[in-house]
Write an enzyme that holds these catalytic residues in place. Structure first.
Site, short mmCIF file in Angstrom:
data_model
loop_
_atom_site.label_atom_id
_atom_site.label_comp_id
_atom_site.label_asym_id
_atom_site.label_seq_id
_atom_site.Cartn_x
_atom_site.Cartn_y
_atom_site.Cartn_z
N VAL A 44 -6.39 -9.41 -0.40
CA VAL A 44 -7.95 -9.94 0.14
C VAL A 44 -8.94 -8.67 0.01
O VAL A 44 -10.01 -8.91 -0.71
CB VAL A 44 -7.86 -10.06 1.64
N CYS A 45 -8.38 -7.59 0.08
CA CYS A 45 -9.23 -6.32 -0.35
C CYS A 45 -9.63 -6.27 -1.80
O CYS A 45 -10.86 -5.75 -2.07
CB CYS A 45 -8.62 -4.99 0.04
N THR A 46 -8.81 -6.73 -2.50
CA THR A 46 -9.07 -6.59 -4.09
C THR A 46 -10.23 -7.71 -4.25
O THR A 46 -11.09 -7.38 -5.17
CB THR A 46 -7.69 -6.85 -4.95
N LEU A 49 -13.66 -5.86 -2.81
CA LEU A 49 -14.36 -5.09 -3.65
C LEU A 49 -14.83 -5.65 -4.96
O LEU A 49 -15.90 -5.08 -5.44
CB LEU A 49 -13.45 -3.82 -3.67
#
Ligand code: BEZ
Length: 211
Positions: A44-46, A49
């Site tokens: 999810v973080c990928t 960002l």
């Protein structure tokens, strides 16, 4: 103590993927968003960002600097950025704080142990040119943020800091605004040359004043 709206954003010096920053000095005269993600090399973080990188021109247009943060070290951020660029078809174009010692995470109360042990949750702090906190959002690790909503928030914060209006539910830039209750009808007539509609004494609507 927890940070609240209107508080001065805590200042700090931190290592980032674009060099060391002194936070208040880095913000300068504009607006800033400080946002944390739980960990590098996570799915999810990928996507988050990558999304922020693609929206950078929109943040620039609004005079908003963006800085990410997690408790991973700098070499982890650098390696992960290559993956973000590859998988999200973008180029990360904003700094990410390497907060391995958790100094900034603690200052901003970004670690919520009952939700996610030892990692930062998805916090968002919007900070104004006066270095005061204008908005706080907190999302769990499982839910990626809607950065279009964060742009919408910025539009509202910037508008309402300049004009005596508030923005109604689901407002989008260009929609009608609410005349703040503190203004009398006479004051509103003077302040809003496009006029206003008085639906109730407390519910008065005017075209967006800077459009
Ligand atoms: C994610 O970014 O996918 C993630 C990070 C930490 C915990 C759960 C999910």
């Amino acid at each position: 103590m927890a940070i609240r709206l209107g508080d001065e954003a805590p200042d700090f010096t931190a290592a980032t993927t674009e060099g060391t920053i002194k936070f208040h000095e880095w913000i300068g005269d504009g607006w800033a968003i400080l946002f944390s993600h739980p960990a590098d090399y996570t799915p999810v973080c990928t996507t988050e960002l990558g999304t922020v990188a693609k929206l950078k021109p929109e943040f620039d247009r609004r005079n908003v600097k963006v800085v990410g943060l997690s408790v991973d070290p700098l070499d982890s951020h650098q390696g992960w950025i290559a993956d973000i660029n590859e998988t999200q078809d973008t180029s990360v174009n904003f700094p990410i704080i390497a907060d391995a010692d958790r100094v900034v995470a603690d200052l901003y109360d970004m670690i919520h142990p009952n939700a996610l042990n030892n990692l930062t949750v998805r916090s968002v702090f919007v900070i104004g040119p006066d270095k005061r906190v204008k908005l706080i959002l907190t999302y769990p690790a499982s839910t990626g943020r809607n950065f279009d909503e964060i742009l919408r928030i910025i539009d509202s914060l910037q508008l309402t800091s300049e004009y005596k209006v508030a923005t109604p539910a689901n407002w989008q830039d260009g929609d009608d605004c609410i005349v703040v209750p503190a203004l009398s009808d006479e004051e509103a007539t003077a302040k809003f040359p496009k006029g206003f509609t008085r639906i109730k004494p407390y519910l008065r609507v005017t075209p967006q004043p800077n459009r």
